[in-house]
Design a protein around this motif. Structure first.
Motif, PDB file in Angstrom:
ATOM      1  N   TYR A 100      54.499  57.702  26.697  1.00  0.00           N
ATOM      2  CA  TYR A 100      55.632  57.100  27.205  1.00  0.00           C
ATOM      3  C   TYR A 100      56.409  57.072  28.562  1.00  0.00           C
ATOM      4  CZ  TYR A 100      60.943  55.336  26.232  1.00  0.00           C
ATOM      5  OH  TYR A 100      61.639  54.734  26.006  1.00  0.00           O
ATOM      6  N   ALA A 101      55.700  58.297  28.809  1.00  0.00           N
ATOM      7  CA  ALA A 101      55.413  58.430  30.837  1.00  0.00           C
ATOM      8  C   ALA A 101      55.537  57.322  31.492  1.00  0.00           C
ATOM      9  CB  ALA A 101      55.223  59.679  31.075  1.00  0.00           C
ATOM     10  N   GLU A 102      54.398  56.624  31.035  1.00  0.00           N
ATOM     11  CA  GLU A 102      53.807  55.444  31.195  1.00  0.00           C
ATOM     12  C   GLU A 102      54.345  54.448  30.679  1.00  0.00           C
ATOM     13  OE1 GLU A 102      50.920  54.917  33.780  1.00  0.00           O
ATOM     14  OE2 GLU A 102      51.945  55.788  34.674  1.00  0.00           O
ATOM     15  N   THR A 103      55.026  54.009  29.725  1.00  0.00           N
ATOM     16  CA  THR A 103      56.144  52.908  30.042  1.00  0.00           C
ATOM     17  C   THR A 103      57.106  52.540  30.802  1.00  0.00           C
ATOM     18  OG1 THR A 103      55.710  52.673  27.412  1.00  0.00           O
ATOM     19  CG2 THR A 103      57.906  52.173  28.006  1.00  0.00           C
ATOM     20  N   LEU A 104      57.738  54.168  31.573  1.00  0.00           N
ATOM     21  CA  LEU A 104      58.460  54.250  32.266  1.00  0.00           C
ATOM     22  C   LEU A 104      57.357  54.256  33.979  1.00  0.00           C
ATOM     23  CD1 LEU A 104      59.985  57.615  32.027  1.00  0.00           C
ATOM     24  CD2 LEU A 104      60.999  54.732  31.027  1.00  0.00           C
ATOM     25  N   GLY A 105      56.377  54.510  34.228  1.00  0.00           N
ATOM     26  CA  GLY A 105      55.687  54.236  34.663  1.00  0.00           C
ATOM     27  C   GLY A 105      55.433  52.629  35.020  1.00  0.00           C
ATOM     28  N   GLY A 106      55.177  52.319  34.204  1.00  0.00           N
ATOM     29  CA  GLY A 106      54.954  50.740  34.770  1.00  0.00           C
ATOM     30  C   GLY A 106      56.201  49.373  35.288  1.00  0.00           C
ATOM     31  N   LEU A 154      60.945  68.274  26.441  1.00  0.00           N
ATOM     32  CA  LEU A 154      60.963  67.673  25.224  1.00  0.00           C
ATOM     33  C   LEU A 154      60.181  67.173  24.068  1.00  0.00           C
ATOM     34  CD1 LEU A 154      58.723  64.108  27.633  1.00  0.00           C
ATOM     35  CD2 LEU A 154      61.131  64.610  26.593  1.00  0.00           C
ATOM     36  N   LEU A 155      59.741  68.401  23.892  1.00  0.00           N
ATOM     37  CA  LEU A 155      59.288  69.406  22.430  1.00  0.00           C
ATOM     38  C   LEU A 155      60.041  70.329  22.114  1.00  0.00           C
ATOM     39  CD1 LEU A 155      55.304  69.825  22.745  1.00  0.00           C
ATOM     40  CD2 LEU A 155      56.688  67.714  21.726  1.00  0.00           C
ATOM     41  N   PRO A 156      60.088  70.396  21.330  1.00  0.00           N
ATOM     42  CA  PRO A 156      61.417  71.828  20.723  1.00  0.00           C
ATOM     43  C   PRO A 156      61.221  73.295  20.911  1.00  0.00           C
ATOM     44  CG  PRO A 156      61.707  70.060  18.917  1.00  0.00           C
ATOM     45  CD  PRO A 156      60.673  69.809  19.902  1.00  0.00           C
ATOM     46  N   THR A 157      59.354  72.870  20.862  1.00  0.00           N
ATOM     47  CA  THR A 157      59.580  74.290  21.322  1.00  0.00           C
ATOM     48  C   THR A 157      59.152  74.726  22.444  1.00  0.00           C
ATOM     49  OG1 THR A 157      57.072  73.412  21.100  1.00  0.00           O
ATOM     50  CG2 THR A 157      58.017  74.664  18.917  1.00  0.00           C
ATOM     51  N   GLY A 158      58.883  74.349  23.338  1.00  0.00           N
ATOM     52  CA  GLY A 158      59.419  73.804  24.963  1.00  0.00           C
ATOM     53  C   GLY A 158      58.284  73.249  25.379  1.00  0.00           C
ATOM     54  N   PHE A 159      58.551  73.743  26.919  1.00  0.00           N
ATOM     55  CA  PHE A 159      57.723  73.221  28.111  1.00  0.00           C
ATOM     56  C   PHE A 159      56.101  72.852  27.456  1.00  0.00           C
ATOM     57  CE2 PHE A 159      55.213  72.853  31.588  1.00  0.00           C
ATOM     58  CZ  PHE A 159      55.573  71.894  32.754  1.00  0.00           C
ATOM     59  N   SER A 160      55.705  71.685  27.934  1.00  0.00           N
ATOM     60  CA  SER A 160      54.284  71.512  27.423  1.00  0.00           C
ATOM     61  C   SER A 160      53.686  70.126  28.668  1.00  0.00           C
ATOM     62  CB  SER A 160      54.247  70.665  26.358  1.00  0.00           C
ATOM     63  OG  SER A 160      54.922  69.514  26.208  1.00  0.00           O
ATOM     64  N   ALA A 161      52.540  69.684  28.648  1.00  0.00           N
ATOM     65  CA  ALA A 161      52.435  68.860  29.229  1.00  0.00           C
ATOM     66  C   ALA A 161      52.737  67.962  29.468  1.00  0.00           C
ATOM     67  CB  ALA A 161      50.484  68.938  29.248  1.00  0.00           C
ATOM     68  N   ALA A 162      53.208  67.413  28.450  1.00  0.00           N
ATOM     69  CA  ALA A 162      54.422  65.616  28.312  1.00  0.00           C
ATOM     70  C   ALA A 162      54.872  65.550  29.061  1.00  0.00           C
ATOM     71  CB  ALA A 162      54.883  65.861  26.303  1.00  0.00           C
ATOM     72  N   ASP A 163      55.694  67.145  29.688  1.00  0.00           N
ATOM     73  CA  ASP A 163      57.373  67.245  30.850  1.00  0.00           C
ATOM     74  C   ASP A 163      56.467  67.006  31.535  1.00  0.00           C
ATOM     75  OD1 ASP A 163      59.507  68.171  28.962  1.00  0.00           O
ATOM     76  OD2 ASP A 163      57.704  69.843  28.703  1.00  0.00           O
ATOM     77  N   VAL A 164      55.542  67.212  32.258  1.00  0.00           N
ATOM     78  CA  VAL A 164      54.680  67.073  33.566  1.00  0.00           C
ATOM     79  C   VAL A 164      54.699  65.502  33.873  1.00  0.00           C
ATOM     80  CG1 VAL A 164      52.245  67.190  34.653  1.00  0.00           C
ATOM     81  CG2 VAL A 164      53.360  69.398  33.495  1.00  0.00           C
ATOM     82  N   MET A 165      53.344  65.163  32.252  1.00  0.00           N
ATOM     83  CA  MET A 165      53.885  63.160  32.979  1.00  0.00           C
ATOM     84  C   MET A 165      54.762  63.032  33.360  1.00  0.00           C
ATOM     85  SD  MET A 165      50.652  62.179  32.784  1.00  0.00           S
ATOM     86  CE  MET A 165      50.988  60.679  31.627  1.00  0.00           C
ATOM     87  N   MET A 166      55.933  63.277  32.290  1.00  0.00           N
ATOM     88  CA  MET A 166      57.785  62.567  32.174  1.00  0.00           C
ATOM     89  C   MET A 166      58.120  63.362  33.874  1.00  0.00           C
ATOM     90  SD  MET A 166      59.441  60.917  30.726  1.00  0.00           S
ATOM     91  CE  MET A 166      59.015  60.834  29.266  1.00  0.00           C
ATOM     92  N   GLY A 167      57.756  63.955  34.377  1.00  0.00           N
ATOM     93  CA  GLY A 167      58.581  64.565  35.005  1.00  0.00           C
ATOM     94  C   GLY A 167      58.387  63.835  36.824  1.00  0.00           C
TER      95      GLY A 167
END
Length: 221
Positions: A100-106, A154-167
């Protein structure tokens, strides 16, 4: 042996650099300029067929897509919690946010082209700029809604690499969409930027090259 990251400061390369710092992986940064022709050098063409960054030399291979690189690093490095296990309930959500980070990125890429890289005003399209700005704002609302349940990441369990993509994406998105109406996104971005690995990656990358303004208004028609 350390990895080598071919990078332009302020580009998608930052995602990879930030993740490498989160993982504690040593990396040598090879800097390029966006407009000086360095991406057209024969040596770089051999590394990146599309002549774009990031290009990460690691493990005897070259990775040239930021999302794929982030996933590869998470899958091949141990001792971290930046990716849910394959059969975990959150795995699908992690993959969804990763891309989804690339939906924004485009949309950001299209706005960068219109605002920054078309040299003459008459080459720009007010219609395209307006549509892409609106689409970016709509996509940001999806992230805002996900964070409105009180979660920190983004995940309820905490920070992940998805946040790196989104940040990284949010940092660029703020150049075109005002965040006053996105309180959860604003707080989320502040949490990401407070991470030591984020700050270390900023120092390693150097000043961004793209933006000369904090915010770009839509030109008047």
């Amino acid at each position: 042996m350390s990895a080598t990251l071919h990078s332009i400061a302020g580009s998608r390369s930052f995602r990879v650099l930030w993740l490498l710092h989160e993982l504690g992986e040593p990396v040598e940064v090879v800097p390029y300029q966006i407009m000086d022709g360095s991406l057209q050098q024969e040596g770089f063409k051999a590394i990146s067929p599309a002549r774009r960054v990031p290009a990460l030399e690691i493990d005897g291979r070259v990775l040239i897509e930021s999302g794929a690189t982030v996933q590869y690093l998470c899958e091949t490095r141990k001792g971290h919690d930046l990716m849910p296990p394959v059969h975990a309930d959150e795995r699908a959500d992690w993959l969804q946010w990763l891309h989804y980070a690339e939906t924004l990125g485009g949309g950001i890429q299209n706005l960068n082209m219109q605002h920054l890289f078309l040299p003459k005003p008459e080459m720009r399209s007010l219609t395209v700029m307006g549509i892409e700005t609106k689409r970016l704002a709509i996509a940001l609302k999806g992230v805002e809604k996900a964070l409105s349940d009180g979660r920190d990441y983004l995940l309820p369990t905490g920070f992940s690499a998805a946040d790196v993509m989104m940040g990284f994406t949010l940092t660029s998105a703020r150049r075109y969409v005002r965040f006053e109406g996105f309180p959860h996104l604003t707080a989320y971005q502040a949490r990401l930027e407070a991470r030591p690995a984020y700050s270390a990656a900023q120092v390693a990358e150097g000043p961004q090259q793209f933006y000369t303004q904090d915010f770009y208004e839509l030109p008047e028609g």
